[in-house]
Design an enzyme around this catalytic site. Structure first.
Site, mmCIF file in Angstrom:
data_model
loop_
_atom_site.group_PDB
_atom_site.id
_atom_site.type_symbol
_atom_site.label_atom_id
_atom_site.label_comp_id
_atom_site.label_asym_id
_atom_site.label_seq_id
_atom_site.Cartn_x
_atom_site.Cartn_y
_atom_site.Cartn_z
ATOM 1 N N HIS A 121 -26.274 -13.792 24.389
ATOM 2 C CA HIS A 121 -25.377 -12.691 24.265
ATOM 3 C C HIS A 121 -25.378 -12.022 25.513
ATOM 4 C CE1 HIS A 121 -22.121 -10.285 22.752
ATOM 5 N NE2 HIS A 121 -22.928 -9.526 21.796
ATOM 6 N N CYS B 155 -19.375 -5.437 23.484
ATOM 7 C CA CYS B 155 -19.672 -6.446 23.583
ATOM 8 C C CYS B 155 -18.228 -6.913 23.341
ATOM 9 C CB CYS B 155 -20.488 -7.218 22.684
ATOM 10 S SG CYS B 155 -21.657 -6.556 22.556
ATOM 11 N N LYS C 52 -23.876 -18.317 21.784
ATOM 12 C CA LYS C 52 -24.726 -17.441 22.073
ATOM 13 C C LYS C 52 -25.601 -18.378 21.666
ATOM 14 C CE LYS C 52 -21.816 -13.901 21.628
ATOM 15 N NZ LYS C 52 -20.517 -14.116 21.166
ATOM 16 N N GLU D 217 -18.459 -11.881 10.019
ATOM 17 C CA GLU D 217 -17.492 -13.369 10.965
ATOM 18 C C GLU D 217 -16.746 -13.991 9.856
ATOM 19 O OE1 GLU D 217 -16.330 -15.192 15.050
ATOM 20 O OE2 GLU D 217 -18.614 -13.927 14.471
#
Length: 420
Positions: free
Chosen positions: A346, A169, A341, A320
């Site tokens: 995603h 990703c 997203k 995150e």
């Protein structure tokens, strides 16, 4: 290497996208700002047997205008079609005249996290049901993950640096960062950089379902992807592609190009922790953001907005958030942070480039895209995630984060373009 090569500036002059919310940048940006969602029940196959039955599909897609002939189109996987189409969109948006350009100095870095999964699934069925003699001679070139990059360079005769990143990703954010670096080093005057993914097939959905990584909120597709929300239960698959035209500033100036923003920094680190889980407290992500800020010669307090990786997974969103707090300290409370997203799903290897295009629009318009579906904030996700509604705010400097399976981290730093 001459010192002036290290000071070469790199700007974004073209944006090309294909997604569930638009087949070019204008409708995608409009839909993102309006808080619309491109997720619905899967139509590519009957998903009744799957735990996750929803995705952000690209519908009514006609890649023909980007391809030299219908014959060539038939020899390409869906992910390559997306990549070539997004590259074509970026070319049109940039106004770059290839007829007069030096194509030896124009490169292509279009990556993919998984590659031709449509072809893999289809040809595996042929092999099992009809035998090896019936496999397509185009099977391998259709499924290998570098082919979107290769085909775009072939169709448009671009003979500069060319390769395909593959880091799950983080793929297309790495592509943009490596393109930035190549132009800074004097290896190219312009590069088409981004990524493409087309994994909404039985094998793709089934594999991620087996990992229990995906949302099962099947009865409410529009509310299923909910980054930073307490009730998030996994990501939702998207598909599509994003490609940006990066140019050396002098090259862009010479042709009078419109400039969206300037790429000024790039971070690239590894978690070295786990196949799929992020490092504890987002340590690898924090180092990545710091690296991007250091290479950009930016102080953390100069950052206006972060487009978060924000996948709507229980662990990822917390890590995150912790990483942002580690890097930005008190300034983390003053930052706008959002994940798009919730709207696009995603898009795996294409996600970073799509999101970088949205960052470029945010810088250009001073509008910050919202995080939709953030109805019950997770107490451990306690930053300003711009819930529900786009925000008018001065956007001078942005970071774009992407993190992938395998512990791959990538961050791009961009800022408003100024002559000085």
């Amino acid at each position: 290497m001459a010192s002036n090569e290290l000071e070469r500036r790199v700007v974004v002059t073209g944006l090309g996208v294909i997604s569930s919310l638009g087949h070019s940048i204008a409708p995608l940006w409009e839909n993102i700002l309006a808080g619309r969602c491109g997720i619905d029940r899967i139509t590519a196959f009957d998903p009744a047997q799957y735990d996750c039955q929803i995705a952000a599909e690209v519908r009514d897609f006609n890649p023909g205008p980007a391809f030299p002939s219908p014959k060539e189109l038939k020899r390409t996987d869906r992910f390559s079609q997306f990549g070539v189409y997004a590259g074509h969109q970026a070319l049109l948006d940039s106004g770059l005249d290839l007829a007069t350009a030096n194509r030896d100095e124009i490169g292509v870095y279009i990556g993919s996290g998984i590659g031709g999964l449509h072809t893999t699934e289809e040809q595996h069925s042929v092999l099992i049901e009809r035998g090896p003699g019936r496999l397509s001679p185009f099977m391998i070139p259709m499924l290998i993950s570098n082919m979107a990059s290769g085909l775009f360079s072939m169709y448009y005769k671009l003979r500069g640096p060319n390769f395909a990143t593959c880091s799950a990703c983080a793929t297309s954010t790495h592509a943009i960062g490596e393109a930035w670096r190549a132009i800074k080093m004097g290896d190219a005057s312009a590069i088409f950089a981004g990524g493409s993914e087309a994994t909404i097939v039985r094998m793709g959905i089934g594999g991620f379902c087996a990992m229990r990584a995906m949302s099962t909120r099947n009865a409410e597709p529009q509310r299923s992807s909910r980054p930073f929300d307490k009730e998030r239960d996994g990501f939702v698959m998207g598909e599509g592609a994003g490609v940006l035209v990066l140019e050396e500033l002098g090259h862009a100036r010479a042709r009078g190009a419109r400039i969206y923003c300037e790429i000024v920094g790039y971070g690239n680190t590894a978690d070295a922790n786990h196949m799929t889980a992020p490092s504890p407290e987002g340590e690898g992500a924090a180092r990545c953001m710091r690296m991007a800020l250091r290479s950009a010669r930016l102080d953390p307090t100069q950052v206006s907005y972060i487009n978060a990786h924000g996948t709507s997974t229980p662990q990822g969103d917390i890590c995150e958030t912790q990483a942002i707090k580690t890097v930005f300290g008190e300034h983390a409370r003053k930052l706008a942070v959002s994940s798009t997203k919730g709207a696009t799903g995603h898009m795996l290897g294409a996600a970073g480039a799509i999101e970088m295009a949205l960052c470029a629009k945010a810088i250009q318009t001073d509008l910050i895209p919202p995080t939709i579906n953030l109805e019950n904030p997770d107490p451990e996700c306690d930053l300003d995630y711009v819930p529900h509604t786009a925000r008018q705010q001065r956007v001078d400097v942005v970071l774009n984060n992407s993190f992938g399976f395998g512990g791959h981290n990538a961050t791009i730093a961009a800022r408003k373009f100024t002559e000085v």
